[in-house]
Motif scaffolding. Structure first.
Motif, PDB file in Angstrom:
ATOM      1  N   GLU A 266      -3.356  -9.935  -6.608  1.00 23.97           N
ATOM      2  CA  GLU A 266      -3.594 -10.485  -7.687  1.00 23.97           C
ATOM      3  C   GLU A 266      -1.642 -10.147  -8.715  1.00 23.97           C
ATOM      4  OE1 GLU A 266      -5.536  -7.648 -10.097  1.00 23.97           O
ATOM      5  OE2 GLU A 266      -6.485  -7.264  -7.793  1.00 23.97           O
ATOM      6  N   LEU A 267      -0.742 -10.678  -7.691  1.00 20.77           N
ATOM      7  CA  LEU A 267       0.718 -10.463  -8.384  1.00 20.77           C
ATOM      8  C   LEU A 267       1.519 -12.145  -8.049  1.00 20.77           C
ATOM      9  CD1 LEU A 267       2.750  -7.277  -7.521  1.00 20.77           C
ATOM     10  CD2 LEU A 267       1.402  -7.894 -10.226  1.00 20.77           C
ATOM     11  N   SER A 268       1.799 -12.716  -9.215  1.00 18.23           N
ATOM     12  CA  SER A 268       2.426 -13.931  -8.862  1.00 18.23           C
ATOM     13  C   SER A 268       4.092 -13.257  -9.284  1.00 18.23           C
ATOM     14  CB  SER A 268       2.867 -14.662  -9.998  1.00 18.23           C
ATOM     15  OG  SER A 268       3.484 -14.100 -10.818  1.00 18.23           O
ATOM     16  N   GLY A 269       4.812 -13.998  -8.123  1.00 19.35           N
ATOM     17  CA  GLY A 269       6.255 -13.493  -7.557  1.00 19.35           C
ATOM     18  C   GLY A 269       6.549 -13.428  -8.426  1.00 19.35           C
ATOM     19  N   GLU A 270       6.736 -13.851  -9.650  1.00 19.78           N
ATOM     20  CA  GLU A 270       7.406 -13.597 -11.298  1.00 19.78           C
ATOM     21  C   GLU A 270       6.894 -12.151 -11.452  1.00 19.78           C
ATOM     22  OE1 GLU A 270       7.683 -14.694 -14.847  1.00 19.78           O
ATOM     23  OE2 GLU A 270       7.637 -16.713 -13.599  1.00 19.78           O
ATOM     24  N   GLU A 271       5.669 -11.594 -11.626  1.00 18.99           N
ATOM     25  CA  GLU A 271       5.549 -10.435 -11.737  1.00 18.99           C
ATOM     26  C   GLU A 271       5.636  -9.012 -11.251  1.00 18.99           C
ATOM     27  OE1 GLU A 271       0.871 -11.987 -13.795  1.00 18.99           O
ATOM     28  OE2 GLU A 271       1.292 -11.786 -11.737  1.00 18.99           O
ATOM     29  N   PHE A 272       5.628  -9.960  -9.782  1.00 18.10           N
ATOM     30  CA  PHE A 272       6.262  -8.870  -8.710  1.00 18.10           C
ATOM     31  C   PHE A 272       7.498  -8.215  -8.950  1.00 18.10           C
ATOM     32  CE2 PHE A 272       8.214  -8.499  -4.456  1.00 18.10           C
ATOM     33  CZ  PHE A 272       7.820  -7.617  -3.895  1.00 18.10           C
ATOM     34  N   GLU A 273       8.862  -9.939  -9.080  1.00 23.11           N
ATOM     35  CA  GLU A 273       9.643  -8.896  -9.231  1.00 23.11           C
ATOM     36  C   GLU A 273       9.964  -8.295 -10.350  1.00 23.11           C
ATOM     37  OE1 GLU A 273      12.255  -9.801  -6.768  1.00 23.11           O
ATOM     38  OE2 GLU A 273      10.716 -11.486  -6.309  1.00 23.11           O
ATOM     39  N   ALA A 274       9.366  -8.092 -11.342  1.00 18.55           N
ATOM     40  CA  ALA A 274       9.094  -7.427 -12.417  1.00 18.55           C
ATOM     41  C   ALA A 274       9.061  -5.574 -12.167  1.00 18.55           C
ATOM     42  CB  ALA A 274       8.599  -7.969 -14.349  1.00 18.55           C
ATOM     43  N   VAL A 275       7.811  -5.695 -11.454  1.00 21.96           N
ATOM     44  CA  VAL A 275       7.597  -4.137 -10.688  1.00 21.96           C
ATOM     45  C   VAL A 275       7.561  -3.605  -9.067  1.00 21.96           C
ATOM     46  CG1 VAL A 275       5.231  -4.558 -12.215  1.00 21.96           C
ATOM     47  CG2 VAL A 275       5.160  -5.461  -9.656  1.00 21.96           C
ATOM     48  N   LYS A 276       8.481  -4.541  -8.734  1.00 16.00           N
ATOM     49  CA  LYS A 276       8.794  -4.116  -7.472  1.00 16.00           C
ATOM     50  C   LYS A 276       9.763  -2.423  -7.507  1.00 16.00           C
ATOM     51  CE  LYS A 276      12.998  -6.531  -6.836  1.00 16.00           C
ATOM     52  NZ  LYS A 276      13.820  -7.794  -6.094  1.00 16.00           N
ATOM     53  N   ASP A 277      10.560  -2.558  -8.304  1.00 19.07           N
ATOM     54  CA  ASP A 277      11.244  -1.285  -8.082  1.00 19.07           C
ATOM     55  C   ASP A 277      10.868   0.430  -8.428  1.00 19.07           C
ATOM     56  OD1 ASP A 277      13.614  -2.493  -7.315  1.00 19.07           O
ATOM     57  OD2 ASP A 277      14.009  -3.060 -10.013  1.00 19.07           O
ATOM     58  N   ALA A 278       8.829  -0.093  -8.712  1.00 15.70           N
ATOM     59  CA  ALA A 278       8.219   1.031  -8.782  1.00 15.70           C
ATOM     60  C   ALA A 278       8.326   1.380  -6.803  1.00 15.70           C
ATOM     61  CB  ALA A 278       7.089   0.620  -8.835  1.00 15.70           C
ATOM     62  N   ILE A 279       8.540   0.585  -5.866  1.00 13.08           N
ATOM     63  CA  ILE A 279       8.375   0.635  -4.373  1.00 13.08           C
ATOM     64  C   ILE A 279       9.242   1.240  -3.899  1.00 13.08           C
ATOM     65  CG2 ILE A 279       7.486   0.047  -2.346  1.00 13.08           C
ATOM     66  CD1 ILE A 279       6.689  -2.706  -3.548  1.00 13.08           C
ATOM     67  N   GLY A 280       8.817   2.457  -3.426  1.00 10.45           N
ATOM     68  CA  GLY A 280      10.085   3.499  -2.710  1.00 10.45           C
ATOM     69  C   GLY A 280      10.750   3.605  -2.304  1.00 10.45           C
ATOM     70  N   SER A 281      10.654   2.176  -0.538  1.00 11.57           N
ATOM     71  CA  SER A 281      11.362   2.035  -0.514  1.00 11.57           C
ATOM     72  C   SER A 281      11.718   0.268   0.260  1.00 11.57           C
ATOM     73  CB  SER A 281      10.925   2.534   1.522  1.00 11.57           C
ATOM     74  OG  SER A 281      10.198   1.830   2.411  1.00 11.57           O
ATOM     75  N   ASP A 282      12.463   0.577   1.147  1.00 14.95           N
ATOM     76  CA  ASP A 282      13.084  -0.890   1.857  1.00 14.95           C
ATOM     77  C   ASP A 282      12.412  -2.033   1.794  1.00 14.95           C
ATOM     78  OD1 ASP A 282      14.950  -3.579   0.861  1.00 14.95           O
ATOM     79  OD2 ASP A 282      14.884  -2.893   3.573  1.00 14.95           O
ATOM     80  N   ILE A 283      11.985  -1.425   3.472  1.00 15.48           N
ATOM     81  CA  ILE A 283      10.541  -1.588   4.009  1.00 15.48           C
ATOM     82  C   ILE A 283       9.306  -2.076   3.155  1.00 15.48           C
ATOM     83  CG2 ILE A 283       8.678  -1.594   5.910  1.00 15.48           C
ATOM     84  CD1 ILE A 283      11.663   0.665   7.291  1.00 15.48           C
ATOM     85  N   ARG A 284       8.015  -1.064   2.596  1.00 17.65           N
ATOM     86  CA  ARG A 284       7.218  -1.172   1.637  1.00 17.65           C
ATOM     87  C   ARG A 284       7.725  -2.691   0.984  1.00 17.65           C
ATOM     88  NH1 ARG A 284       7.438   4.662   2.553  1.00 17.65           N
ATOM     89  NH2 ARG A 284       7.888   4.741  -0.411  1.00 17.65           N
ATOM     90  N   LYS A 285       8.752  -1.906   0.131  1.00 20.23           N
ATOM     91  CA  LYS A 285       9.100  -3.802  -0.536  1.00 20.23           C
ATOM     92  C   LYS A 285       9.025  -4.548  -0.380  1.00 20.23           C
ATOM     93  CE  LYS A 285      12.411  -1.994  -4.282  1.00 20.23           C
ATOM     94  NZ  LYS A 285      13.477  -1.388  -4.651  1.00 20.23           N
ATOM     95  N   ARG A 286       9.490  -5.190   1.283  1.00 20.41           N
ATOM     96  CA  ARG A 286       9.540  -6.390   1.687  1.00 20.41           C
ATOM     97  C   ARG A 286       8.490  -6.682   2.723  1.00 20.41           C
ATOM     98  NH1 ARG A 286      12.887  -6.508   6.623  1.00 20.41           N
ATOM     99  NH2 ARG A 286      13.400  -3.469   6.762  1.00 20.41           N
TER     100      ARG A 286
END
Ligand code: GLA
Length: 387
Positions: A249-269
């Motif tokens: 459901e997320l666009s790239g832009e929307e993802f950038e705005a919420v990505k810091d909620a993800i606690g690990s670099d691996i899961r973020k990627r």
């Protein structure tokens, strides 16, 4: 092919009286990888290579299976009263899983069958030989037992059996592409709600070439289920700050705005790949509709790079095939296809460059990896049929 498989059926099972022949294709995914269990889009097509089957009902409750791809295993016997996964049942766990899934839906076989299969898809190549066997089995059951199921049902039943009988947590893409295949068309499928459209693959002066790495893999023991879990965890973390059901459901832009909620670099990627790959797939279909094959190729390339760097499902063999492919003039785009961890790459190659592509990529792959790759110039075919 029909004569050949009927003759083999007679040789293996005594005679072929009353036996019927069937076919289900394999599939290649052009773009949209590891998006189907994230509510994203995929863009696969069915191939003219696939699995041929001969089947006949029996008077008792026995099941007898024979595969021309695993001849040394001989006839593998079971019964419709024993539809449980068993290690020693080997490949027959796939057709048995489908029989079990039909039964779960209230469609119970009232007698056994003799079944012979002959696949023209290289095993473990990532062109979905298992989904092909699943959809083929569903089609055979529908035809021989008069079960009322649509092609889309065949896809869902195949996926259900793979998830719950064979223990692979796969998405819907493979079975859907195979069950719903249409000649010369790729399927633009939104896995969030299974809405889909067909898009003609008119490559004007170019073809789809598949390069098989010959690195064997089994989805069950691969990291497939792990990637899926990582995405689910990332989604749960994002859900704490944003109300969404899937990463798709997320666009790239929307993802950038919420990505810091993800606690690990691996899961973020991992999540980043899922989101941007979905965007790329939508853009790629647009490009194809606008006859912009070069743009389509660029998006294929970007897809591979993301699968290599962020999703980490490529490995040395697939990366080498793609690297060497991109060195060849006339290659429009090249990427891994399917689950990854071995298997195949898909490339769009201009007609006049195909021989050179096979020669150069083949030679350099052998030199760098130590064993050879196989190449297939493929055509887009239709779904399951009775021959
Ligand atoms: C395998 C699975 C599909 C899909 C791909 C990756 O082929 O069976 O459901 O997840 O991997 O795109």
């Amino acid at each position: 092919m029909k004569e050949k498989i009927l003759a083999k059926f007679a040789e293996v099972f005594g005679d072929n009286e009353g036996a019927a022949c069937f076919f289900a294709p394999g599939r290649v995914n052009l773009i949209g990888e590891h998006t189907d269990y994230n509510g994203g889009h995929v863009f696969p097509c069915a191939l003219t290579i696939g699995t041929y089957g001969v089947a006949r009902k029996r008077k008792d409750r026995k099941l007898r299976f024979f595969s021309m791809n695993f001849e040394p295993l001989g006839i593998i016997e079971s019964s419709i009263d024993d539809l449980t996964p068993r290690k020693e049942a080997g490949w027959t766990n796939y057709p048995k899983g489908v029989m079990w899934a039909f039964k779960e839906r209230g469609m119970e076989m009232d007698c056994g069958m003799d079944i012979l299969l002959n696949g023209t898809i290289p095993n473990g190549s990532g062109l979905s030989s298992s989904a092909s066997v699943e959809v083929l089995t569903g089609h055979i059951l529908r035809e021989l037992f008069d079960f009322s199921v649509s092609n889309q049902d065949l896809a869902l039943i195949g996926q259900y059996s793979e998830n719950h009988f064979n223990g692979v947590n796969c998405g819907i893409m493979d079975q859907f592409a195979i069950a719903m295949g249409k000649e010369n068309m790729a399927i633009f499928l939104d896995t969030a709600d299974l809405s889909y459209t067909y898009a003609p693959v008119a490559l004007k002066g170019a073809k789809i070439v598949i390069a098989c790495s010959n690195k064997k893999r089994g989805l069950g023991d691969s990291k497939y289920n792990e990637r899926r879990r990582e995405c689910e965890e990332a989604l749960a973390e994002i859900q704490k700050v944003r109300n969404i059901q899937t990463l798709g459901e997320l666009s790239g832009e929307e993802f950038e705005a919420v990505k810091d909620a993800i606690g690990s670099d691996i899961r973020k990627r991992r999540a980043k790949h899922a989101v941007y790959e979905n965007e790329r797939t939508v853009k790629a279909v647009e490009a194809l509709k606008n006859n912009d094959i070069l743009r389509f190729g660029q998006l294929m390339n970007a897809s591979h790079d993301s699968l290599r760097d962020d999703y980490e499902v490529t490995g040395r063999e697939l990366d080498t095939l793609v690297e060497e492919a991109r060195k060849v003039e006339g290659v429009i785009g090249s990427r891994m296809t399917g689950a990854g961890f071995g298997g195949c790459t898909v490339s769009i190659v201009k007609d006049e460059a195909i021989d050179r592509f096979i020669e150069e990529v083949g030679k350099n792959y052998l030199e760098r990896i130590g064993y050879k790759a196989d190449f297939y110039v493929v055509e887009i075919g239709g779904g399951p049929v009775t021959l």
